[in-house]
Structure formats: structure tokens, C-alpha cells
Design a protein around this motif. Structure first.
Motif, short mmCIF file in Angstrom:
data_model
loop_
_atom_site.label_atom_id
_atom_site.label_comp_id
_atom_site.label_asym_id
_atom_site.label_seq_id
_atom_site.Cartn_x
_atom_site.Cartn_y
_atom_site.Cartn_z
N THR A 290 0.86 -1.20 0.00
CA THR A 290 0.00 0.00 0.00
C THR A 290 0.88 1.23 0.00
N SER A 308 -1.34 4.61 -5.64
CA SER A 308 -1.16 5.15 -4.30
C SER A 308 -2.41 5.88 -3.83
N ALA A 324 -5.65 0.36 5.49
CA ALA A 324 -5.12 -0.61 4.52
C ALA A 324 -4.52 -1.78 5.26
N LEU A 328 2.76 -0.81 4.59
CA LEU A 328 2.57 0.56 4.13
C LEU A 328 3.92 1.14 3.72
#
Length: 377
Positions: A290, A308, A324, A328
Motif C-alpha cells: 500500500t 497510491s 489498509a 505501508l
């Protein structure tokens, strides 16, 4: 210049033949060659500069070479670290470099220090050497080596490379100004580019490595005029050199002890950085971390990494978190805002890393970007 090292034993006939082209140099002779053979040189870093300077030292006749590095050989090293090859990938860089030296001269004694240098271990290591060469690639190590050499009263030959330029200097407490006199404080972490982020021309390594070896030979044998109080700057694109002179400031604070250099330089090796090359390779391999863009809306609209999501750093610092699953990776234009966001998120227990060098570095390595407003969170 007084020679740094006293001459060793007389040279055997095969040594006289090996070094015959050096022995005939004006002002050199067998005495200088015997000094080289008796010398003990510590090289910090077995990467681009270390792998360039060590073979030259071995070929020139340095008797004992210490190599300090705790890294292993990776594929991304091979374009510039010329003493390592494909067969060395996964091996310790110190071991690979020792193999290179043995192929040049089996009589050259190589001591490998497979450790991460620190204020706790460097003084003891340095005590066994006459001189230290710093070919490291980060400011904490540079200041550590500089201060340790100053406290030990031993000469330091240092070099640095980035993109298309290289620098070389000699720092020697008691004989002239030191690295600390030139750079009293390190640059802010967000402004300190590394080769990983900024890139480096591979031919810079042997060029600057040769300068480092030359200064080392001059100091050991007492020939020539070492770069004390001077910096040699080499620009590969213009094929030009220039010299910068400097002196010790009147208000210079003497070095009295070794400190925490990562704290001094404002950096930490916490594993939160992802290089642009690594991210691009992962995306091309089909991985889907993510990606969170923490810039402002107008910046994001100009260019962003596909896929993104957008969450400004101010919103993160106000308490919002990306919704998410999985890893990350946070990015901004360079990386200062991304670092802030990562610190904030990790304090909340969220696993986040930042893109070193930001979207600029991603573009520089060939990463695809698009324009237009992204999805929010």
C-alpha cells in the motif's frame, strides 16, 4: 614530509623484481619500498572506494591491510565495486576483498574486521595500524573514523563519491586541520544523499580510489606534498579538478572523546527506509504494498505513483491513519515528510516504511508516474 613508517627488512630478489618500476622513481628507491612493506593500513569500507583502493595498496607493496566492513556482496554492488564478482554475491565483502588481494600478492597480509564499527570497538582496532583510509558511505561512520584518528594522532586519508563528483583529503591531528575542522557539523539527514538514493558513476570509484592510494603511499614514504589542509575535488563530467584550501577555525572545539555518531548525525538504522530501486523491482515483480502519498493535493495532481492513496502528513499527525492491510510504504517529494509520517504511524503500532529519496528518486530509477487526483482514504 617525514616518512610515517620506518623501513622494514631488506627486500628479497623477487621483491626487487616485482617493484622494479617503483624503485626507479626519483626519491623513492628501496628504502621507500621497505617502508611500504612494513606499513599497516586500515581501510574502512569494502564497497566502491574500498574495493578500488585495496588492490592498489596490495599491488604497491603495503605489507598489512586491514579491511573493516560488516556488509555482504549484492547484485546492485557489482557495477561499481570492482573487486567483487557474481560468484561473490552473498559473501562477506571483506572475504571477497581478501581473495582479490591474495590473487595479487599472496604475501600481503589481510586482516578482516567483519564488524560494524562503533565508538566501542574502533579505538582498539585502530591501535594496530599506522594509518586509516575512510571509504565509508555515511556520515556517522565518517565522523567516527575522523574523531578516532584524531584521538589516536594517526593520519586519516578520506574520500567520498556521489553522482559525478569525488573528493579526497588528508586529516591529521597535530599536523594540520582535520575533517572536523572542514565539516564541524553533519548535514541534515534529509539533505544527505547516499549512492543508493543519488546514484554514482562507476568510474568514479577507481579514480578516487587511486587518489586515496596515492596519498597513503606519500604519507608512508615521505614523498610529495600530502593533501593536508586541502581537498581535491574531481568532476567526471568536465574531467576537471580543483583544490579547496581550509584551516582550523580559531573557535574549533577539540575532540576529547567518541560519542553516539548516529545521534550526532540525526540518523538511525531502524530498517524503515525502502530504496527507489527496491520498490521499483518489487512493483515490477507484481507485489502490491500500500503506497501512501503524504504531499499536498496540488503536488499529488502533478505526478504520483500509480495505485497510491493520498493522506497528507498533516492529517496523519492530527490522528488519521491509512485504512489498509499489509505493508505501508509512505512517500513524499524527497522524504522528510514521509519520515515524519512513518514515525507517527509506528508510534501507534502501525508497520510503515518510507521511500528513501521520495518520488524524485523513484522517477530517477525509471519508475512510472501518472498525473491526476488519486484516491483518498
Amino acid at each position: 614530509m617525514i616518512p610515517l613508517v620506518e623501513p622494514g627488512a631488506a627486500l628479497e630478489p623477487e621483491r626487487l623484481e616485482r617493484y622494479s618500476r617503483q624503485l626507479m622513481l626519483p626519491g623513492f628507491g628501496e628504502s621507500a619500498q621497505r617502508r611500504l612493506r612494513a606499513a599497516r593500513v586500515l581501510v574502512v569500507g569494502a564497497g566502491g572506494l574500498g574495493s578500488a583502493v585495496v588492490p592498489v595498496l596490495a599491488a604497491a607493496g603495503i605489507g598489512t591491510i586491514g579491511v573493516a566492513d560488516d556488509d555482504i556482496v549484492e547484485l546492485s554492488n557489482l557495477h561499481r565495486q570492482l573487486s567483487h564478482g557474481v560468484a561473490d554475491i552473498g559473501s562477506r565483502k571483506t572475504d571477497s576483498l581478501a581473495d582479490t588481494v591474495r590473487a595479487i600478492d599472496p604475501d600481503c597480509h589481510v586482516i578482516t574486521h567483519d564488524v560494524r564499527l562503533s565508538a566501542a570497538n574502533l579505538p582498539e582496532i585502530l591501535a594496530d595500524y599506522d594509518l586509516v583510509i575512510d571509504g565509508s558511505d555515511n556520515f556517522p561512520t565518517r565522523y567516527l573514523v575522523s574523531d578516532a584518528a584524531a584521538l589516536a594522532g594517526k593520519p586519516l586519508v578520506w574520500g567520498s563519491i556521489l553522482r559525478f563528483q569525488g573528493q579526497v583529503g588528508v586529516s591529521w591531528e597535530g599536523q594540520g586541520p582535520t575533517y572536523r575542522d572542514l565539516f564541524p557539523t553533519p548535514p541534515p539527514p534529509e539533505e544527505a544523499l547516499s549512492c543508493e538514493i543519488g546514484g554514482v558513476l562507476p568510474s568514479l570509484c577507481p579514480a578516487v580510489g587511486s587518489f586515496l592510494a596515492t596519498e597513503t603511499i606519500k604519507l608512508i614514504t615521505g614523498i610529495g606534498d600530502p593533501l593536508i589542509g586541502r581537498i581535491l575535488v574531481y568532476d567526471a563530467l568536465s574531467a576537471g579538478t580543483r583544490e579547496i584550501r581550509y584551516a582550523r577555525p580559531a573557535d574549533a572545539v577539540p575532540v576529547t572523546e567518541l560519542i553516539d555518531y548516529e545521534l550526532f548525525c540525526g540518523v538511525s538504522d531502524d530498517g524503515t527506509a525502502v530504496s527507489a530501486a527496491e520498490l521499483l523491482a518489487r512493483l515490477r515483480a507484481g507485489e502490491t504494498p500500500t503506497l501512501v502519498d503524504v504531499r499536498e493535493s496540488d503536488e499529488v495532481a502533478q505526478r504520483r505513483i500509480p495505485g497510491s492513496i493520498h493522506l497528507p502528513v498533516g492529517d496523519i499527525e492530527s490522528g488519521r491513519s491509512p485504512e489498509a492491510d499489509g505493508e505501508l510504504i509512505i512517500y513524499c517529494e524527497r522524504d522528510p515528510r514521509a519520515r515524519r509520517a512513518v514515525r507517527e504511524l509506528r508510534e501507534r503500532g502501525i508497520d510503515a516504511r518510507y521511500l528513501a529519496g521520495g518520488i524524485r528518486s523513484f522517477v530517477d530509477v525509471g519508475g512510472e508516474v501518472i498525473s491526476g487526483a488519486p484516491a483518498g482514504v
